[in-house]
Design an enzyme around this catalytic site. Structure first.
Site, mmCIF file in Angstrom:
data_model
loop_
_atom_site.group_PDB
_atom_site.id
_atom_site.type_symbol
_atom_site.label_atom_id
_atom_site.label_comp_id
_atom_site.label_asym_id
_atom_site.label_seq_id
_atom_site.Cartn_x
_atom_site.Cartn_y
_atom_site.Cartn_z
ATOM 1 N N SER A 56 0.831 -1.207 0.000
ATOM 2 C CA SER A 56 0.000 0.000 0.000
ATOM 3 C C SER A 56 0.863 1.254 0.000
ATOM 4 O O SER A 56 1.989 1.258 0.509
ATOM 5 C CB SER A 56 -0.906 0.031 1.236
ATOM 6 O OG SER A 56 -1.792 -1.054 1.249
HETATM 7 N N1 SAH Z 1 -1.206 -4.766 3.809
HETATM 8 C C1 SAH Z 1 -0.409 -5.022 2.625
HETATM 9 C C2 SAH Z 1 -1.157 -4.631 1.375
HETATM 10 C C3 SAH Z 1 -1.135 -5.729 0.399
HETATM 11 S S1 SAH Z 1 -2.280 -5.611 -0.945
HETATM 12 C C4 SAH Z 1 0.951 -4.382 2.715
HETATM 13 O O1 SAH Z 1 1.196 -3.619 3.667
HETATM 14 O O2 SAH Z 1 1.787 -4.649 1.874
HETATM 15 C C5 SAH Z 1 -3.619 -6.610 -0.379
HETATM 16 C C6 SAH Z 1 -3.320 -8.056 -0.088
HETATM 17 O O3 SAH Z 1 -4.572 -8.692 0.224
HETATM 18 C C7 SAH Z 1 -2.723 -8.870 -1.251
HETATM 19 O O4 SAH Z 1 -1.518 -9.443 -0.836
HETATM 20 C C8 SAH Z 1 -3.787 -9.924 -1.528
HETATM 21 O O5 SAH Z 1 -3.251 -11.178 -1.936
HETATM 22 C C9 SAH Z 1 -4.506 -10.024 -0.194
HETATM 23 N N2 SAH Z 1 -5.861 -10.573 -0.239
HETATM 24 C C10 SAH Z 1 -6.832 -10.347 -1.146
HETATM 25 N N3 SAH Z 1 -7.943 -11.058 -0.845
HETATM 26 C C11 SAH Z 1 -7.653 -11.755 0.286
HETATM 27 C C12 SAH Z 1 -8.356 -12.710 1.083
HETATM 28 N N4 SAH Z 1 -9.609 -13.106 0.787
HETATM 29 N N5 SAH Z 1 -7.746 -13.217 2.167
HETATM 30 C C13 SAH Z 1 -6.486 -12.857 2.504
HETATM 31 N N6 SAH Z 1 -5.758 -11.984 1.786
HETATM 32 C C14 SAH Z 1 -6.318 -11.442 0.686
#
Ligand code: SAH
Length: 221
Positions: free
Chosen positions: A68
């Site tokens: 993010s």
């Molecule tokens: N908080 C993260 C942001 C990553 S982007 C950071 O600081 O880097 C969002 C993430 O959510 C992705 O890695 C994606 O694979 C995950 N995601 C999407 N749907 C999901 C689900 N149903 N359960 C768990 N993770 C999920």
């Protein structure tokens, strides 16, 4: 893990500039800004993005996912009103950066990722960084983490049409869920569980997140 964990004066200087820019964009919570100033974001990115790690932007982390944008991390963290010892569930571990910020604020963090590749990589990184208050799980976030519920706070870091009832059920009374709601662009919502069956929703600014997807994605052999 190929990335050497080296934090130089250059990195620290860049971090200070990033934090100043977040302040100018309206982030007022100094405790969040100081956690962000203290945490090397380049540890959470591939070496190729090291030069860019302190720009206020999202970057690819593999598996078509992104870390993010720092402004978004600060914004969601502020809405969550994290208190020391809060039990926080994060959906979407991704790079682990957001989870690490929550841990630096004193939360006990449970974080879920559906992409096994990211789960394994990030779990190893957080261990290497000594982040013992973060526990990583390879799970489908739509189900939450019922065996550890209730949570004081739940943070969703992927965009979804509406807040899943399963997650609302796993909030403690008085607990809060921060979630980006919408399909193309998302509006940040904060939903507080005010009673056994009563919830109060507040709406904030718009953001663009990667999609919240159902089911697990196993690592390709
Ligand atoms: N908080 C993260 C942001 C990553 S982007 C950071 O600081 O880097 C969002 C993430 O959510 C992705 O890695 C994606 O694979 C995950 N995601 C999407 N749907 C999901 C689900 N149903 N359960 C768990 N993770 C999920």
């Amino acid at each position: 893990m190929a990335t050497p964990l080296e934090d130089t004066y250059w990195h620290k200087g860049m971090r200070r500039k990033l934090v100043d820019s977040l302040r100018r964009k309206g982030v007022k919570e100094e405790h969040i800004l100081s956690a962000m100033e203290g945490l090397p974001r380049h540890f959470f990115l591939e070496k190729a993005f090291e030069e860019k790690a302190y720009e206020d932007m999202a970057f690819p982390i593999g598996c078509e996912q992104t870390i993010s944008q720092p402004y978004t991390v600060a914004y969601q963290t502020a809405l969550l009103e994290v208190q020391k010892r809060d039990k926080v569930l994060e959906i979407g571990t991704g790079s682990g950066y957001q989870a690490a910020i929550l841990a630096l604020l004193g939360a006990r963090v449970y974080t879920i990722e559906r992409q096994e590749t990211l789960y394994l990589k990030t779990k190893a990184l957080l261990l290497k960084l000594g982040m013992r208050s973060v526990r990583c799980f390879f799970r489908d976030g739509t189900k939450g983490l019922p065996e550890f519920a209730p949570f004081d706070k739940i943070l969703v870091t992927a965009g979804i049409d509406r807040a899943p009832q399963t997650l609302l059920d796993q909030l403690a009374i008085g607990g809060m869920l921060v979630i980006p709601v919408g399909s193309d662009v998302q509006r940040m919502e904060r939903i507080t569980r005010v009673g056994e069956k009563d919830y109060r929703t507040e709406r904030f600014d718009q953001f663009k997140f990667v999609p919240f997807l159902p089911g697990l994605k196993k690592k390709e052999e």
